[in-house]
Write a protein that holds these residues in place. Structure first.
Motif, mmCIF file in Angstrom:
data_model
loop_
_atom_site.group_PDB
_atom_site.id
_atom_site.type_symbol
_atom_site.label_atom_id
_atom_site.label_comp_id
_atom_site.label_asym_id
_atom_site.label_seq_id
_atom_site.Cartn_x
_atom_site.Cartn_y
_atom_site.Cartn_z
ATOM 1 N N GLU A 8 6.770 19.531 14.529
ATOM 2 C CA GLU A 8 7.846 20.482 13.999
ATOM 3 C C GLU A 8 7.263 21.756 13.864
ATOM 4 O O GLU A 8 8.069 22.795 13.803
ATOM 5 C CB GLU A 8 8.395 20.169 12.572
ATOM 6 N N ARG A 9 5.891 22.056 14.110
ATOM 7 C CA ARG A 9 5.444 23.477 14.262
ATOM 8 C C ARG A 9 5.542 24.343 15.599
ATOM 9 O O ARG A 9 5.521 25.456 15.508
ATOM 10 C CB ARG A 9 3.716 23.350 14.024
ATOM 11 N N LEU A 10 6.194 23.426 16.579
ATOM 12 C CA LEU A 10 6.384 23.847 17.943
ATOM 13 C C LEU A 10 7.698 24.459 17.992
ATOM 14 O O LEU A 10 8.600 23.633 17.506
ATOM 15 C CB LEU A 10 5.859 22.979 18.831
ATOM 16 N N PRO A 11 7.939 25.679 18.582
ATOM 17 C CA PRO A 11 9.358 25.932 18.668
ATOM 18 C C PRO A 11 10.110 24.991 19.825
ATOM 19 O O PRO A 11 9.146 24.394 20.471
ATOM 20 C CB PRO A 11 9.203 27.576 19.216
ATOM 21 N N ASP A 12 11.425 25.248 19.833
ATOM 22 C CA ASP A 12 11.856 24.166 20.843
ATOM 23 C C ASP A 12 11.834 24.316 22.163
ATOM 24 O O ASP A 12 12.180 23.498 23.129
ATOM 25 C CB ASP A 12 13.410 23.777 20.290
ATOM 26 N N ARG A 155 2.680 33.025 17.481
ATOM 27 C CA ARG A 155 1.276 32.642 17.237
ATOM 28 C C ARG A 155 0.828 31.455 17.726
ATOM 29 O O ARG A 155 0.268 30.712 17.147
ATOM 30 C CB ARG A 155 1.066 33.078 15.688
ATOM 31 N N LEU A 156 1.249 31.033 18.999
ATOM 32 C CA LEU A 156 0.899 29.773 19.588
ATOM 33 C C LEU A 156 -0.465 30.141 20.462
ATOM 34 O O LEU A 156 -0.488 31.151 21.373
ATOM 35 C CB LEU A 156 1.556 29.395 20.469
ATOM 36 N N LEU A 157 -1.396 29.111 20.472
ATOM 37 C CA LEU A 157 -2.646 29.502 21.123
ATOM 38 C C LEU A 157 -3.140 28.279 21.868
ATOM 39 O O LEU A 157 -3.352 27.092 21.495
ATOM 40 C CB LEU A 157 -3.747 30.097 20.259
ATOM 41 N N ALA A 158 -2.935 28.484 23.255
ATOM 42 C CA ALA A 158 -3.255 27.443 24.079
ATOM 43 C C ALA A 158 -4.879 27.699 24.554
ATOM 44 O O ALA A 158 -5.108 28.397 25.223
ATOM 45 C CB ALA A 158 -2.475 27.214 25.366
ATOM 46 N N GLY A 195 -5.671 34.849 14.713
ATOM 47 C CA GLY A 195 -4.753 34.379 13.683
ATOM 48 C C GLY A 195 -3.749 33.416 14.156
ATOM 49 O O GLY A 195 -2.576 33.668 13.836
ATOM 50 N N SER A 196 -4.222 32.354 14.992
ATOM 51 C CA SER A 196 -2.848 31.504 15.631
ATOM 52 C C SER A 196 -2.289 30.592 14.342
ATOM 53 O O SER A 196 -3.043 30.431 13.373
ATOM 54 C CB SER A 196 -3.472 30.722 16.659
ATOM 55 N N ARG A 197 -0.962 30.395 14.574
ATOM 56 C CA ARG A 197 -0.376 29.612 13.701
ATOM 57 C C ARG A 197 -0.301 28.038 14.165
ATOM 58 O O ARG A 197 -0.747 27.029 13.444
ATOM 59 C CB ARG A 197 1.127 29.882 13.467
ATOM 60 N N VAL A 198 -0.445 27.966 15.581
ATOM 61 C CA VAL A 198 -0.387 26.528 16.334
ATOM 62 C C VAL A 198 -1.588 26.375 17.332
ATOM 63 O O VAL A 198 -1.432 27.595 18.110
ATOM 64 C CB VAL A 198 0.860 26.134 16.631
#
Ligand SMILES: [Zn+2]
Length: 325
Positions: A8-12, A155-158, A195-198
């Motif tokens: 649920e932390r990931l956008p759809d 703020r997604l970081l791969a 400062g990534s969120r996921v």
């Protein structure tokens, strides 16, 4: 919610599929420019492509975080089906000239189906993946050409193999020089500062707490800087475990002769001041004692979760014999 793990932390608009070794996790970004980040191991390319097409239709672009075999093995097939391949400029240049060191394929004895890079990437470049803009962050260390991808709005970081929830990428002090561990540590500091969120690592789960994952990874990376011998051992254990995974184990009597013939083992032995024979014996013995390797019916197996690949799928040429780009 379209991600496989229903996180649920990931956008759809992010489709995420964790996979065990020898495949990197899949990060799929459907939309106007459907993109896939990393393409798994050669032996699972058909499955990777089928999954990507089922969830996103045509794939326009595959972005490689780095060129190790578990990240680029689906490139050839996806490119044959119309995808462009994007990779860091150092990796792209070496792939273009068919450098024998490409992918560490021969050095590590990890086969990769021949591919070509269409889009060389540089630090700071903004890439449209799916329907969102992602920024290329150069993060050398695990390999010199390693990159990460940053999506600032969500703020997604791969992070590829720079870090995972439980680990930090191994470094190759023999191939990339004694400064490789410090380079990896500097890259981790740079990533932590975003400062990534996921966090989306290429192996293992999405960390519950990115800050905690970074704190652990920074400690581990610092240890690799302070203890070069430990860093060499760490790399050797990871490389040997991977070799066992993609070969469905190795006959116990053949394990040490296999190791003696490997460039990475010989290099590691030199850095550790041992003979290849002594290191091979000590490596097998210590991994059996730690439980990382298990002996069953006369064969050595990697104990970490992994999926089999067929021996047939390993029969691809090393980069020195790839057809020209
Ligand atoms: Zn890697």
């Amino acid at each position: 919610m379209s991600n496989d793990s229903s996180d649920e932390r990931l956008p759809d608009w992010v489709t995420w599929r964790p996979r065990p070794f020898p495949d990197a996790n899949l990060l799929l970004l459907p939309g106007r420019r459907p993109a896939l980040v990393d393409s798994g191991f050669t032996g699972h390319a058909a499955e990777t492509a089928a999954w990507a097409h089922a969830h996103a239709g045509r794939i326009a672009l595959v972005v490689n975080t780095h060129w190790h075999s578990d990240h680029v093995g689906g490139n050839a097939l996806l490119r044959a089906r119309g995808a462009g391949i994007a990779a860091s400029t150092p990796d792209a240049d070496a792939v273009a000239r068919r450098d024998p060191g490409c992918c560490g394929a021969e050095y590590l004895d990890q086969p990769v189906a021949p591919y070509t890079v269409d889009e060389p990437l540089h630090d700071g470049q903004v890439l449209r993946l799916g329907d969102a803009d992602w920024q290329v962050v150069s993060t050398p260390g695990h390999t010199p050409g390693h990159l990460s991808l940053w999506q600032p709005e969500e703020r997604l970081l791969a992070v590829g193999d720079a870090l995972s929830d439980y680990d930090v990428g191994w470094v190759n002090l023999a191939l990339d020089g004694p400064g490789a561990a410090a380079t990896a540590l500097a890259s981790l500091h740079r990533l932590a500062a975003l400062g990534s969120r996921v966090l989306l690592p290429a192996h293992g789960p999405v960390p519950a707490d990115p800050a905690a994952a970074f704190a652990t990874a920074l400690r581990r990376a610092r240890r690799l800087v302070d203890d070069p011998a430990g860093a060499v051992w760490y790399g050797a254990r990871r490389i040997f475990a991977f070799a066992l995974m993609i070969r469905g184990g190795v006959a116990a009597a053949e394990a040490e002769p296999y190791l003696h013939a490997r460039a990475w083992l010989t290099d590691s032995a030199r850095l550790l001041g041992r003979t290849p024979e002594a290191l091979a014996a000590e490596l097998v013995d210590s991994m059996l004692r730690s439980g990382a390797v298990v002996l069953r019916d006369g064969r050595l197996y990697a104990s970490a979760e992994h999926r089999p690949v067929t021996a047939e799928s390993l029969r691809v040429p090393f980069p020195r014999a790839w057809p020209s780009a």
